[in-house]
Write a protein that holds these residues in place. Structure first.
Motif, PDB file in Angstrom:
ATOM      1  N   GLU A 295      52.801 -17.670   1.789  1.00 59.37           N
ATOM      2  CA  GLU A 295      53.560 -18.274   0.615  1.00 59.37           C
ATOM      3  C   GLU A 295      54.721 -17.381   0.562  1.00 59.37           C
ATOM      4  N   ASN A 296      55.155 -16.403   1.067  1.00 61.51           N
ATOM      5  CA  ASN A 296      56.409 -15.653   1.056  1.00 61.51           C
ATOM      6  C   ASN A 296      56.489 -14.973  -0.290  1.00 61.51           C
ATOM      7  N   MET A 297      55.240 -14.572  -1.081  1.00 60.30           N
ATOM      8  CA  MET A 297      55.446 -14.041  -2.418  1.00 60.30           C
ATOM      9  C   MET A 297      55.818 -12.467  -2.133  1.00 60.30           C
ATOM     10  N   SER A 298      56.251 -11.929  -3.353  1.00 56.66           N
ATOM     11  CA  SER A 298      56.679 -10.680  -3.357  1.00 56.66           C
ATOM     12  C   SER A 298      55.198  -9.726  -3.713  1.00 56.66           C
ATOM     13  N   PRO A 299      55.245  -8.514  -3.199  1.00 54.60           N
ATOM     14  CA  PRO A 299      53.981  -7.771  -3.426  1.00 54.60           C
ATOM     15  C   PRO A 299      53.504  -7.810  -5.020  1.00 54.60           C
ATOM     16  N   ILE A 300      54.289  -7.649  -5.913  1.00 50.08           N
ATOM     17  CA  ILE A 300      54.057  -7.703  -7.463  1.00 50.08           C
ATOM     18  C   ILE A 300      53.297  -8.996  -7.711  1.00 50.08           C
ATOM     19  N   ALA A 301      54.009 -10.166  -7.464  1.00 51.34           N
ATOM     20  CA  ALA A 301      53.447 -11.373  -7.669  1.00 51.34           C
ATOM     21  C   ALA A 301      52.345 -11.938  -6.915  1.00 51.34           C
ATOM     22  N   ALA A 302      52.207 -11.440  -5.556  1.00 53.57           N
ATOM     23  CA  ALA A 302      50.900 -11.397  -5.067  1.00 53.57           C
ATOM     24  C   ALA A 302      49.824 -10.726  -5.558  1.00 53.57           C
ATOM     25  N   LEU A 303      49.941  -9.543  -6.006  1.00 54.66           N
ATOM     26  CA  LEU A 303      49.105  -8.843  -6.722  1.00 54.66           C
ATOM     27  C   LEU A 303      48.477  -9.715  -7.850  1.00 54.66           C
ATOM     28  N   LYS A 304      49.504 -10.011  -8.572  1.00 56.12           N
ATOM     29  CA  LYS A 304      48.950 -10.883  -9.984  1.00 56.12           C
ATOM     30  C   LYS A 304      48.054 -12.110  -9.422  1.00 56.12           C
ATOM     31  N   ARG A 305      48.738 -12.907  -8.611  1.00 56.09           N
ATOM     32  CA  ARG A 305      48.139 -14.007  -8.164  1.00 56.09           C
ATOM     33  C   ARG A 305      47.012 -13.898  -7.294  1.00 56.09           C
ATOM     34  N   GLY A 306      46.785 -12.837  -6.477  1.00 55.10           N
ATOM     35  CA  GLY A 306      45.592 -12.492  -5.935  1.00 55.10           C
ATOM     36  C   GLY A 306      44.699 -12.006  -6.773  1.00 55.10           C
ATOM     37  N   PHE A 307      44.906 -11.160  -7.609  1.00 58.03           N
ATOM     38  CA  PHE A 307      44.003 -10.887  -8.694  1.00 58.03           C
ATOM     39  C   PHE A 307      43.630 -11.824  -9.488  1.00 58.03           C
ATOM     40  N   GLY A 308      44.268 -12.672 -10.085  1.00 59.69           N
ATOM     41  CA  GLY A 308      43.685 -14.065 -10.615  1.00 59.69           C
ATOM     42  C   GLY A 308      42.833 -14.663  -9.641  1.00 59.69           C
ATOM     43  N   LEU A 309      42.956 -14.968  -8.320  1.00 56.71           N
ATOM     44  CA  LEU A 309      42.262 -16.010  -7.611  1.00 56.71           C
ATOM     45  C   LEU A 309      40.936 -15.399  -7.262  1.00 56.71           C
ATOM     46  N   GLY A 310      40.975 -13.816  -6.937  1.00 50.30           N
ATOM     47  CA  GLY A 310      39.831 -13.284  -6.797  1.00 50.30           C
ATOM     48  C   GLY A 310      38.913 -13.141  -8.127  1.00 50.30           C
ATOM     49  N   LYS A 311      39.371 -13.109  -9.202  1.00 46.98           N
ATOM     50  CA  LYS A 311      38.514 -13.268 -10.461  1.00 46.98           C
ATOM     51  C   LYS A 311      37.874 -14.676 -10.674  1.00 46.98           C
ATOM     52  N   ASN A 312      38.723 -15.698 -10.387  1.00 48.91           N
ATOM     53  CA  ASN A 312      38.353 -17.101 -10.756  1.00 48.91           C
ATOM     54  C   ASN A 312      37.792 -17.622  -9.884  1.00 48.91           C
ATOM     55  N   GLN A 313      37.856 -17.266  -8.424  1.00 49.90           N
ATOM     56  CA  GLN A 313      37.025 -17.683  -7.369  1.00 49.90           C
ATOM     57  C   GLN A 313      36.076 -16.752  -6.764  1.00 49.90           C
ATOM     58  N   PHE A 314      35.726 -15.813  -7.487  1.00 51.80           N
ATOM     59  CA  PHE A 314      34.806 -14.646  -7.063  1.00 51.80           C
ATOM     60  C   PHE A 314      33.588 -15.166  -6.040  1.00 51.80           C
ATOM     61  N   ILE A 315      32.800 -16.181  -6.766  1.00 50.24           N
ATOM     62  CA  ILE A 315      31.671 -16.494  -6.085  1.00 50.24           C
ATOM     63  C   ILE A 315      31.900 -16.981  -4.827  1.00 50.24           C
ATOM     64  N   PRO A 316      32.663 -18.145  -4.348  1.00 50.09           N
ATOM     65  CA  PRO A 316      32.956 -18.399  -3.153  1.00 50.09           C
ATOM     66  C   PRO A 316      33.743 -17.187  -2.244  1.00 50.09           C
ATOM     67  N   THR A 317      34.329 -16.350  -2.763  1.00 51.86           N
ATOM     68  CA  THR A 317      34.885 -15.136  -2.031  1.00 51.86           C
ATOM     69  C   THR A 317      33.634 -14.201  -1.624  1.00 51.86           C
ATOM     70  N   LEU A 318      32.944 -14.006  -2.692  1.00 51.95           N
ATOM     71  CA  LEU A 318      31.670 -13.082  -2.344  1.00 51.95           C
ATOM     72  C   LEU A 318      30.761 -13.814  -1.227  1.00 51.95           C
ATOM     73  N   VAL A 319      30.444 -15.080  -1.273  1.00 53.34           N
ATOM     74  CA  VAL A 319      29.728 -15.922  -0.145  1.00 53.34           C
ATOM     75  C   VAL A 319      30.417 -15.474   1.081  1.00 53.34           C
ATOM     76  N   MET A 320      31.746 -15.986   0.925  1.00 55.27           N
ATOM     77  CA  MET A 320      32.305 -15.955   2.336  1.00 55.27           C
ATOM     78  C   MET A 320      32.181 -14.342   2.833  1.00 55.27           C
ATOM     79  N   GLY A 321      32.306 -13.500   2.067  1.00 54.22           N
ATOM     80  CA  GLY A 321      32.081 -11.913   2.596  1.00 54.22           C
ATOM     81  C   GLY A 321      30.650 -11.508   2.889  1.00 54.22           C
TER      82      GLY A 321
END
Length: 334
Positions: free
Chosen positions: A219-245
């Motif tokens: 998505e060509n995001m900057s590191p800071i923007a990716a950190l904020k967005r990735g942290f939000g996705l990791g929190k909101n989609q924690f269960i699907p991510t955990l299952v995939m892990g």
């Protein structure tokens, strides 16, 4: 929370991994430079338990000639170290530190390059586009620095949370240290709170890293923007991510462990046959047997890395497909 078809993801990832075998090169690089789930601990050697004799059981009288030789050798070594100027020691330390830092930075660059190239190539392979090794390698060059900065920022964030939580726990201890009962209660609560904070933060950040790296590469995001967005996705989609892990870990552990045990048995039998005559005759193995043993050891490590490379491509593909599905469903919800 999005609805994920994990079976379809695993099936498609395996098809891509099996079809695009050249992607194993990136998987091999990540396996070597620590971008996969590989670990490795060396053997633990304990001097205190490795010998049946203690210092008291050693001979009390050492022959005079041996003592004299040992003493002269020790004096020579001590004098040699003492005659080296401090500036030389400082130079040696600085050179060693520079070499270590250069090695760490080089590993980070190679690992980030392989990550970006593999994520990009898997994204194109998922869309059934024709992609080559040189094309994916060139397109990943500009993502090396953002991925390195992203990793540093994520590490600093976790470190800051750990320092902050332990600081609060320490200040509370100083506040209640004059009251024994409150001090004990605070210690118990603080230990539990710090432990849960660190574990939860590390888990969310691990999930956020999966999304953050792909936000930078795809998505060509900057590191800071990716950190904020990735942290939000990791929190909101924690269960699907955990299952995939969990799925990735289960498949990697089962396939990897069973394969390595089978390979160890297959290669171990010829190795045992090569060393058995030497053991029976109590003789040093001949040169041909030593060469054969060395070949078997090299072959074992080669197959080990190859399996790790294949599993790395497979798990990265799973994360790519999960990322695309999460982004797609979130866009549809909006």
């Amino acid at each position: 929370m999005v609805d994920i078809d994990y079976g379809a993801i695993v099936k498609k990832s395996w098809a891509i991994t099996k079809r695009q075998k050249w992607l194993w090169i990136y998987g091999l690089v990540l396996a070597v430079f620590g971008g996969s789930g590989g670990g490795g601990g060396g053997s633990n050697f304990n001097l205190s338990s490795g010998s049946s004799k203690t210092i008291k059981e050693l001979p009390k009288e050492v022959p005079k000639q041996m003592a004299q030789v040992l003493g002269e050798t020790t004096n020579l070594i001590t004098q040699w170290f003492a005659h080296i100027p401090p500036a030389t020691w400082i130079t040696v330390i600085l050179v060693l530190a520079a070499v270590v830092l250069l090695g760490i930075f080089s590993a980070m660059v190679i690992r980030s390059w392989a990550k970006a190239a593999l994520i990009t190539a898997l994204s194109h392979a998922n869309e059934t586009e024709v992609v080559t090794l040189s094309q994916s390698s060139r397109s990943s060059m500009q993502k090396i620095l953002p991925l390195i900065l992203f990793g540093i920022l994520a590490g600093l964030l976790i470190l800051g949370i750990m320092i902050g939580s332990t600081t609060v726990a320490g200040l509370g201890y100083l506040l209640f240290m004059r009251t024994p009962i409150l001090k004990i209660i605070w210690i118990i609560l603080a230990v539990i709170a710090v432990f849960l904070t660190v574990i939860c933060t590390a888990a969310i950040m691990a999930a956020g890293t999966v999304y953050g790296e792909r936000l930078i590469v795809l998505e060509n995001m900057s590191p800071i923007a990716a950190l904020k967005r990735g942290f939000g996705l990791g929190k909101n989609q924690f269960i699907p991510t955990l299952v995939m892990g969990i799925i990735n870990s289960a498949i990697s552990c089962s396939v990897g462990c069973l394969s390595l045990v089978g390979i160890a048995l297959i290669l171990g039998i010829p190795g045992f046959i090569l060393v058995l005559p030497s053991i029976m005759n109590r003789q040093f193995p001949p040169l041909f047997n030593i060469f054969g043993l060395g070949t078997l050891v090299i072959l074992y490590f080669y197959i080990n890395y190859l399996i790790t490379a294949i599993l790395t491509v497979f798990t990265y593909s799973n994360w790519n497909l999960l990322f695309k599905e999460v982004i797609r469903q979130e866009k549809n919800e909006k």
